[in-house]
Write a protein that holds these residues in place. Structure first.
Motif, PDB file in Angstrom:
ATOM      1  N   ASP A 110       0.828  -1.206   0.000  1.00  0.00           N
ATOM      2  CA  ASP A 110       0.000   0.000   0.000  1.00  0.00           C
ATOM      3  C   ASP A 110       0.864   1.258   0.000  1.00  0.00           C
ATOM      4  O   ASP A 110       2.106   1.198  -0.038  1.00  0.00           O
ATOM      5  N   GLU A 111       0.193   2.420   0.047  1.00  0.00           N
ATOM      6  CA  GLU A 111       0.905   3.692  -0.042  1.00  0.00           C
ATOM      7  C   GLU A 111       1.820   3.953   1.155  1.00  0.00           C
ATOM      8  O   GLU A 111       2.728   4.790   1.098  1.00  0.00           O
ATOM      9  N   LYS A 112       1.613   3.219   2.250  1.00  0.00           N
ATOM     10  CA  LYS A 112       2.467   3.371   3.428  1.00  0.00           C
ATOM     11  C   LYS A 112       3.608   2.356   3.460  1.00  0.00           C
ATOM     12  O   LYS A 112       4.372   2.316   4.422  1.00  0.00           O
ATOM     13  N   GLY A 113       3.690   1.519   2.433  1.00  0.00           N
ATOM     14  CA  GLY A 113       4.750   0.532   2.370  1.00  0.00           C
ATOM     15  C   GLY A 113       4.451  -0.746   3.129  1.00  0.00           C
ATOM     16  O   GLY A 113       5.360  -1.551   3.373  1.00  0.00           O
ATOM     17  N   VAL A 114       3.187  -0.963   3.508  1.00  0.00           N
ATOM     18  CA  VAL A 114       2.794  -2.160   4.255  1.00  0.00           C
ATOM     19  C   VAL A 114       2.380  -3.250   3.275  1.00  0.00           C
ATOM     20  O   VAL A 114       1.601  -3.011   2.345  1.00  0.00           O
ATOM     21  N   ASN A 120      -6.364  -6.805   4.274  1.00  0.00           N
ATOM     22  CA  ASN A 120      -5.702  -7.453   5.406  1.00  0.00           C
ATOM     23  C   ASN A 120      -4.194  -7.230   5.368  1.00  0.00           C
ATOM     24  O   ASN A 120      -3.581  -7.184   4.294  1.00  0.00           O
ATOM     25  N   VAL A 121      -3.604  -7.103   6.549  1.00  0.00           N
ATOM     26  CA  VAL A 121      -2.162  -6.907   6.678  1.00  0.00           C
ATOM     27  C   VAL A 121      -1.473  -8.262   6.728  1.00  0.00           C
ATOM     28  O   VAL A 121      -1.869  -9.134   7.513  1.00  0.00           O
ATOM     29  N   VAL A 122      -0.464  -8.440   5.890  1.00  0.00           N
ATOM     30  CA  VAL A 122       0.316  -9.681   5.916  1.00  0.00           C
ATOM     31  C   VAL A 122       1.278  -9.611   7.098  1.00  0.00           C
ATOM     32  O   VAL A 122       2.004  -8.627   7.265  1.00  0.00           O
ATOM     33  N   ILE A 129       4.565  -6.296   7.902  1.00  0.00           N
ATOM     34  CA  ILE A 129       5.806  -6.235   7.123  1.00  0.00           C
ATOM     35  C   ILE A 129       5.841  -4.912   6.380  1.00  0.00           C
ATOM     36  O   ILE A 129       4.950  -4.603   5.583  1.00  0.00           O
ATOM     37  N   ASN A 130       6.851  -4.106   6.645  1.00  0.00           N
ATOM     38  CA  ASN A 130       6.991  -2.798   6.013  1.00  0.00           C
ATOM     39  C   ASN A 130       8.110  -2.830   4.979  1.00  0.00           C
ATOM     40  O   ASN A 130       9.243  -3.211   5.297  1.00  0.00           O
ATOM     41  N   ILE A 131       7.783  -2.430   3.761  1.00  0.00           N
ATOM     42  CA  ILE A 131       8.749  -2.370   2.673  1.00  0.00           C
ATOM     43  C   ILE A 131       9.108  -0.898   2.440  1.00  0.00           C
ATOM     44  O   ILE A 131       8.250  -0.112   2.038  1.00  0.00           O
ATOM     45  N   PRO A 132      10.334  -0.468   2.708  1.00  0.00           N
ATOM     46  CA  PRO A 132      10.722   0.935   2.517  1.00  0.00           C
ATOM     47  C   PRO A 132      10.494   1.406   1.079  1.00  0.00           C
ATOM     48  O   PRO A 132      10.597   0.628   0.125  1.00  0.00           O
ATOM     49  N   ASP A 133      10.195   2.707   0.926  1.00  0.00           N
ATOM     50  CA  ASP A 133       9.937   3.263  -0.400  1.00  0.00           C
ATOM     51  C   ASP A 133      11.142   3.159  -1.321  1.00  0.00           C
ATOM     52  O   ASP A 133      11.000   3.093  -2.548  1.00  0.00           O
TER      53      ASP A 133
END
Length: 256
Positions: A110-114, A120-122, A129-133
């Protein structure tokens, strides 16, 4: 007076429609990644009461889910992940905060890197899990570790041999499928307060998704059979109604 067989046929027609709804839902999800086919069956519900021991209503029931693995389709999308273990599942968190489990590995960021699966959040080792921009390419190993790839890699194949930094690990859990309960959103819940822990033996494949295990041809044949069953029960109701009218007519003549 309408013959009692009409009421039994009425339950048969009603339950045939409910069973048809289950089959229709299966067919509608024939292309949904990770979907598991629902079983639909009839069971007898004996009628209690004097003189009714020989009669039984019919009730539709969904006794379980077919957890036969679906075919794995290669997509080359780095955010698509397929579980290669029959009793392995991804863990996700619903918007209400509850944890659920699924075979669907068609993820997105998503736009927040999630990392998400729809709304639903994985879940990773701890939480989301956060993926940096700044990350342009990611690699997911066969044990679920997500790693960042060097900027400048242009293809999925090139990413396989590029140095990386570990970001998180997918929370992969092993669950006995017979204990799972299907929810209205298509995800599975584990009954009870204790949730399964991550299992290191589960293996995944990046750039692929596990498809639905529904066979469209079989589902279509089931729909035809269920429609015929509905029609048959409706004919029984009509016959019972005609018999009741004929009986009333004979009774009227006898009184005259």
């Amino acid at each position: 007076m309408l013959d009692r067989s009409a009421y039994i046929s009425m339950t048969g027609a009603k339950q045939s429609m409910l069973q048809l709804a289950t089959t229709t839902n299966n067919l509608a999800n024939a292309q949904t990644p990770g979907f598991r086919e629902m079983f639909a069956a009839f069971r007898a519900a004996p009628i209690e009461g004097q003189g009714a021991s020989s009669r039984a209503f019919v009730v539709d029931t969904t006794p379980g889910t077919d957890f036969t693995p679906g075919p794995i389709q290669t997509t080359s999308n780095p955010l698509d992940v397929a579980i290669q273990t029959r009793d392995g599942f991804f863990a996700v968190r619903r918007p209400d905060g509850s944890v659920a489990y699924t075979k669907n590995g068609r993820f997105n960021i998503d736009e927040k890197g999630v990392l998400r699966l729809g709304d639903n959040v994985v879940l990773g080792q701890e939480d989301a899990i956060n993926i940096p921009d700044s990350i342009k390419q990611i690699s997911i190993s066969d044990d679920g570790y997500i790693s960042s790839q060097m900027i400048g890699v242009t293809t999925f194949d090139e990413a396989a041999n590029t140095p990386f930094d570990e970001i998180d690990q997918l929370r992969l859990v092993k669950i006995n499928p017979s204990t799972l309960i299907r929810s209205a959103d298509g995800l599975f819940d584990v009954p009870g307060m204790l949730q399964p822990k991550a299992d290191e033996t589960i293996r995944v494949k990046q750039g692929a998704v596990e498809l639905s295990n529904v066979n469209p041809t079989t589902a279509m044949v089931q729909m035809i059979e269920q429609n015929r069953m509905f029609d048959l029960n409706m004919r029984f109701i009509q016959s019972a109604d005609q018999n009741a009218k004929s009986a009333n007519s004979l009774m009227s003549l006898s009184r005259g």
